[in-house]
Design an enzyme around this catalytic site. Sequence first.
Site, PDB file in Angstrom:
ATOM      1  N   ASN A  35      37.861 -60.065 -22.283  1.00  0.00           N
ATOM      2  CA  ASN A  35      38.156 -59.172 -23.418  1.00  0.00           C
ATOM      3  C   ASN A  35      37.034 -58.155 -23.632  1.00  0.00           C
ATOM      4  O   ASN A  35      37.056 -57.399 -24.594  1.00  0.00           O
ATOM      5  CB  ASN A  35      38.413 -59.976 -24.699  1.00  0.00           C
ATOM      6  CG  ASN A  35      37.139 -60.595 -25.260  1.00  0.00           C
ATOM      7  OD1 ASN A  35      36.101 -60.619 -24.581  1.00  0.00           O
ATOM      8  ND2 ASN A  35      37.193 -61.092 -26.481  1.00  0.00           N
ATOM      9  N   GLY A  39      31.112 -58.823 -21.897  1.00  0.00           N
ATOM     10  CA  GLY A  39      31.208 -58.458 -20.479  1.00  0.00           C
ATOM     11  C   GLY A  39      31.179 -56.951 -20.311  1.00  0.00           C
ATOM     12  O   GLY A  39      31.426 -56.203 -21.270  1.00  0.00           O
ATOM     13  N   ASP A  59      42.440 -61.604 -24.276  1.00  0.00           N
ATOM     14  CA  ASP A  59      41.596 -62.470 -25.102  1.00  0.00           C
ATOM     15  C   ASP A  59      42.154 -63.887 -24.999  1.00  0.00           C
ATOM     16  O   ASP A  59      43.334 -64.101 -25.301  1.00  0.00           O
ATOM     17  CB  ASP A  59      41.666 -61.948 -26.549  1.00  0.00           C
ATOM     18  CG  ASP A  59      40.616 -62.604 -27.407  1.00  0.00           C
ATOM     19  OD1 ASP A  59      40.581 -63.853 -27.449  1.00  0.00           O
ATOM     20  OD2 ASP A  59      39.832 -61.863 -28.025  1.00  0.00           O
ATOM     21  N   LEU A  74      35.167 -69.589 -18.286  1.00  0.00           N
ATOM     22  CA  LEU A  74      33.818 -69.170 -18.666  1.00  0.00           C
ATOM     23  C   LEU A  74      33.806 -68.280 -19.903  1.00  0.00           C
ATOM     24  O   LEU A  74      32.730 -67.905 -20.381  1.00  0.00           O
ATOM     25  CB  LEU A  74      33.166 -68.395 -17.498  1.00  0.00           C
ATOM     26  CG  LEU A  74      32.363 -69.194 -16.474  1.00  0.00           C
ATOM     27  CD1 LEU A  74      33.192 -70.283 -15.820  1.00  0.00           C
ATOM     28  CD2 LEU A  74      31.787 -68.274 -15.398  1.00  0.00           C
ATOM     29  N   TYR A 146      28.721 -72.269 -31.773  1.00  0.00           N
ATOM     30  CA  TYR A 146      28.694 -72.369 -30.311  1.00  0.00           C
ATOM     31  C   TYR A 146      28.689 -73.834 -29.887  1.00  0.00           C
ATOM     32  O   TYR A 146      29.552 -74.288 -29.123  1.00  0.00           O
ATOM     33  CB  TYR A 146      27.448 -71.650 -29.790  1.00  0.00           C
ATOM     34  CG  TYR A 146      27.317 -71.603 -28.292  1.00  0.00           C
ATOM     35  CD1 TYR A 146      28.142 -70.785 -27.525  1.00  0.00           C
ATOM     36  CD2 TYR A 146      26.340 -72.356 -27.638  1.00  0.00           C
ATOM     37  CE1 TYR A 146      28.008 -70.719 -26.133  1.00  0.00           C
ATOM     38  CE2 TYR A 146      26.194 -72.283 -26.253  1.00  0.00           C
ATOM     39  CZ  TYR A 146      27.026 -71.472 -25.507  1.00  0.00           C
ATOM     40  OH  TYR A 146      26.878 -71.412 -24.142  1.00  0.00           O
ATOM     41  N   ARG A 187      18.580 -62.944 -25.005  1.00  0.00           N
ATOM     42  CA  ARG A 187      18.125 -64.155 -24.324  1.00  0.00           C
ATOM     43  C   ARG A 187      16.710 -63.931 -23.809  1.00  0.00           C
ATOM     44  O   ARG A 187      16.308 -62.807 -23.522  1.00  0.00           O
ATOM     45  CB  ARG A 187      19.090 -64.545 -23.207  1.00  0.00           C
ATOM     46  CG  ARG A 187      20.274 -65.284 -23.800  1.00  0.00           C
ATOM     47  CD  ARG A 187      21.185 -65.848 -22.767  1.00  0.00           C
ATOM     48  NE  ARG A 187      22.197 -64.894 -22.362  1.00  0.00           N
ATOM     49  CZ  ARG A 187      23.263 -65.221 -21.620  1.00  0.00           C
ATOM     50  NH1 ARG A 187      23.438 -66.453 -21.217  1.00  0.00           N
ATOM     51  NH2 ARG A 187      24.155 -64.322 -21.292  1.00  0.00           N
TER      52      ARG A 187
HETATM   53  P1  NAD Z   1      28.399 -63.627 -20.980  1.00  0.00           P
HETATM   54  O1  NAD Z   1      28.388 -63.320 -22.436  1.00  0.00           O
HETATM   55  O2  NAD Z   1      27.708 -62.680 -20.055  1.00  0.00           O
HETATM   56  O3  NAD Z   1      29.885 -63.822 -20.445  1.00  0.00           O
HETATM   57  C1  NAD Z   1      30.931 -64.280 -21.233  1.00  0.00           C
HETATM   58  C2  NAD Z   1      32.164 -63.456 -20.907  1.00  0.00           C
HETATM   59  O4  NAD Z   1      33.272 -63.933 -21.670  1.00  0.00           O
HETATM   60  C3  NAD Z   1      31.988 -61.981 -21.271  1.00  0.00           C
HETATM   61  O5  NAD Z   1      32.422 -61.181 -20.206  1.00  0.00           O
HETATM   62  C4  NAD Z   1      32.872 -61.814 -22.500  1.00  0.00           C
HETATM   63  O6  NAD Z   1      33.351 -60.481 -22.659  1.00  0.00           O
HETATM   64  C5  NAD Z   1      33.956 -62.833 -22.232  1.00  0.00           C
HETATM   65  N1  NAD Z   1      34.643 -63.307 -23.442  1.00  0.00           N
HETATM   66  C6  NAD Z   1      34.074 -63.733 -24.600  1.00  0.00           C
HETATM   67  N2  NAD Z   1      35.032 -64.121 -25.456  1.00  0.00           N
HETATM   68  C7  NAD Z   1      36.222 -63.930 -24.840  1.00  0.00           C
HETATM   69  C8  NAD Z   1      37.566 -64.130 -25.230  1.00  0.00           C
HETATM   70  N3  NAD Z   1      37.895 -64.591 -26.439  1.00  0.00           N
HETATM   71  N4  NAD Z   1      38.544 -63.823 -24.341  1.00  0.00           N
HETATM   72  C9  NAD Z   1      38.239 -63.325 -23.118  1.00  0.00           C
HETATM   73  N5  NAD Z   1      36.985 -63.111 -22.707  1.00  0.00           N
HETATM   74  C10 NAD Z   1      35.980 -63.410 -23.555  1.00  0.00           C
HETATM   75  O7  NAD Z   1      27.772 -65.094 -20.834  1.00  0.00           O
HETATM   76  P2  NAD Z   1      27.395 -65.919 -19.529  1.00  0.00           P
HETATM   77  O8  NAD Z   1      25.960 -66.200 -19.583  1.00  0.00           O
HETATM   78  O9  NAD Z   1      27.967 -65.293 -18.326  1.00  0.00           O
HETATM   79  O10 NAD Z   1      28.144 -67.293 -19.824  1.00  0.00           O
HETATM   80  C11 NAD Z   1      29.378 -67.621 -19.216  1.00  0.00           C
HETATM   81  C12 NAD Z   1      29.799 -69.015 -19.658  1.00  0.00           C
HETATM   82  O11 NAD Z   1      28.818 -69.973 -19.262  1.00  0.00           O
HETATM   83  C13 NAD Z   1      29.974 -69.145 -21.164  1.00  0.00           C
HETATM   84  O12 NAD Z   1      31.082 -69.964 -21.436  1.00  0.00           O
HETATM   85  C14 NAD Z   1      28.702 -69.842 -21.595  1.00  0.00           C
HETATM   86  O13 NAD Z   1      28.899 -70.610 -22.751  1.00  0.00           O
HETATM   87  C15 NAD Z   1      28.400 -70.721 -20.387  1.00  0.00           C
HETATM   88  N6  NAD Z   1      26.968 -71.020 -20.313  1.00  0.00           N
HETATM   89  C16 NAD Z   1      26.073 -70.062 -19.930  1.00  0.00           C
HETATM   90  C17 NAD Z   1      24.724 -70.359 -19.909  1.00  0.00           C
HETATM   91  C18 NAD Z   1      23.699 -69.339 -19.484  1.00  0.00           C
HETATM   92  O14 NAD Z   1      22.499 -69.629 -19.535  1.00  0.00           O
HETATM   93  N7  NAD Z   1      24.064 -68.177 -19.034  1.00  0.00           N
HETATM   94  C19 NAD Z   1      24.275 -71.639 -20.283  1.00  0.00           C
HETATM   95  C20 NAD Z   1      25.232 -72.578 -20.679  1.00  0.00           C
HETATM   96  C21 NAD Z   1      26.570 -72.271 -20.671  1.00  0.00           C
HETATM   97  N1  UDP Z   2      12.844 -66.704 -27.403  1.00  0.00           N
HETATM   98  C1  UDP Z   2      11.628 -66.067 -27.624  1.00  0.00           C
HETATM   99  N2  UDP Z   2      11.612 -64.719 -27.697  1.00  0.00           N
HETATM  100  C2  UDP Z   2      12.726 -63.954 -27.539  1.00  0.00           C
HETATM  101  C3  UDP Z   2      13.974 -64.600 -27.283  1.00  0.00           C
HETATM  102  C4  UDP Z   2      13.992 -65.988 -27.241  1.00  0.00           C
HETATM  103  O1  UDP Z   2      10.590 -66.717 -27.756  1.00  0.00           O
HETATM  104  O2  UDP Z   2      12.616 -62.705 -27.594  1.00  0.00           O
HETATM  105  C5  UDP Z   2      12.879 -68.176 -27.324  1.00  0.00           C
HETATM  106  C6  UDP Z   2      13.922 -68.837 -28.199  1.00  0.00           C
HETATM  107  O3  UDP Z   2      13.402 -69.057 -29.498  1.00  0.00           O
HETATM  108  C7  UDP Z   2      14.177 -70.127 -27.449  1.00  0.00           C
HETATM  109  C8  UDP Z   2      13.963 -69.757 -25.992  1.00  0.00           C
HETATM  110  O4  UDP Z   2      13.248 -68.522 -26.002  1.00  0.00           O
HETATM  111  O5  UDP Z   2      13.229 -71.095 -27.817  1.00  0.00           O
HETATM  112  C9  UDP Z   2      15.264 -69.571 -25.209  1.00  0.00           C
HETATM  113  O6  UDP Z   2      16.077 -68.694 -25.926  1.00  0.00           O
HETATM  114  P1  UDP Z   2      17.488 -68.180 -25.369  1.00  0.00           P
HETATM  115  O7  UDP Z   2      18.163 -67.472 -26.496  1.00  0.00           O
HETATM  116  O8  UDP Z   2      17.273 -67.456 -24.099  1.00  0.00           O
HETATM  117  O9  UDP Z   2      18.269 -69.514 -24.986  1.00  0.00           O
HETATM  118  P2  UDP Z   2      18.663 -70.822 -25.830  1.00  0.00           P
HETATM  119  O10 UDP Z   2      17.795 -70.931 -27.044  1.00  0.00           O
HETATM  120  O11 UDP Z   2      20.100 -70.644 -26.172  1.00  0.00           O
HETATM  121  O12 UDP Z   2      18.394 -71.917 -24.889  1.00  0.00           O
END
Ligand code: NAD
Ligand code: UDP
Length: 312
Positions: A35, A39, A59, A74, A146, A187
Amino acid sequence: MVKRRILVTGGAGFLGSHLCERLLNMGYEVYCLDNFFTGQKANILHLLNNPYFELIRHDITMPFFIEADEIYNLACPASPIHYQYNGIKTIKTSVMGSINMLGLAKRIKAKVLQASTSEVYGDPLEHPQTETYWGNVNPIGDRACYDEGKRCAEALFVNYHRQNNVRIKLMRIFNTYGPRMHPNDGRVISNFIVQALNNRNITVFGDGSQTRSFCYVDDMVEGLIKFMDTPDDTVGPVNIGNPVEHSMLEIAEKILRFTGSKSNIIFEPLPKDDPLKRKPDISKAEKIIQWKPLVGLDDGLKETINYFKKTL
Ligand code: NAD
Ligand code: UDP
């Protein structure tokens, strides 16, 4: 030969776009559903000319029908800034989105993999985290939309499996980084790199002693595909992540060194419910899919820095 047809929800996001690319390279037909909340078209522009790649704007909180053999679910914003922007929508995406994808999988008899998260462990009281740990999540805190959404999705997946024999795969993804992270999603790795490259202050939250364990995106994609390919009685959950743990201060110092930036490190308040430590126990993944991460943090960070240098 009939190609395997694979639906990737969230396919235009950071992880999803790498997954789509890898699946196409493996010779599969890929349907990328997104959606475009977090992305970006730029993540998949290079795939649009491939006749076996289809992009669908949709969506997942709304029902969706397609014929496919496998579904990688995802879709869900993954960074705290993005998932907290509209917490209700985040919950709906995990819960209604999972119901829609599970209903689809049931109807078309597809395998379905849920991108769950280390956040189901919350601020963990067990370290490192094994799949048997039930977690320590604040159900009314800032991260609940989340964390609890993803926990409910796991419950939905196992119930569809037990009641309706849907072929499910539950994968708990730990912090992943690499090219195509959104530059403004807050992040830590993307934030620090963008700040360093612009010679802006590096914002370490708290005293920077909190830890995370970072997995490079190529390793993560390999884990996703290997886990999807396991026999039907392997449902998980399985942790996938890099078990090498670092403090946020170490990460800031590394990024300063690798970018040669003149930025200063400044300290800002720690967000509420920010987990103090996180590190996956990956022995289950090693056993069931013979997976372990291959890319070290220094190499992965350098790749990611090069990407941001080109795109910023
Ligand atoms: P991202 O935000 O880059 O990607 C998420 C994608 O989902 C985006 O393209 C967004 O537009 C799409 N999206 C969101 N809501 C939607 C909806 N209602 N319908 C259709 N599309 C939708 O995040 P990412 O890092 O690529 O994460 C991908 C998946 O992996 C997520 O489910 C996330 O929870 C999971 N995950 C990621 C991490 C990480 O560190 N990157 C860690 C744990 C879990
Ligand atoms: N963090 C930080 N500075 C930033 C962004 C994040 O110190 O500008 C810290 C945040 O408080 C967390 C860790 O980095 O302890 C990882 O954060 P992120 O949002 O990447 O991932 P998550 O907390 O969801 O694991």
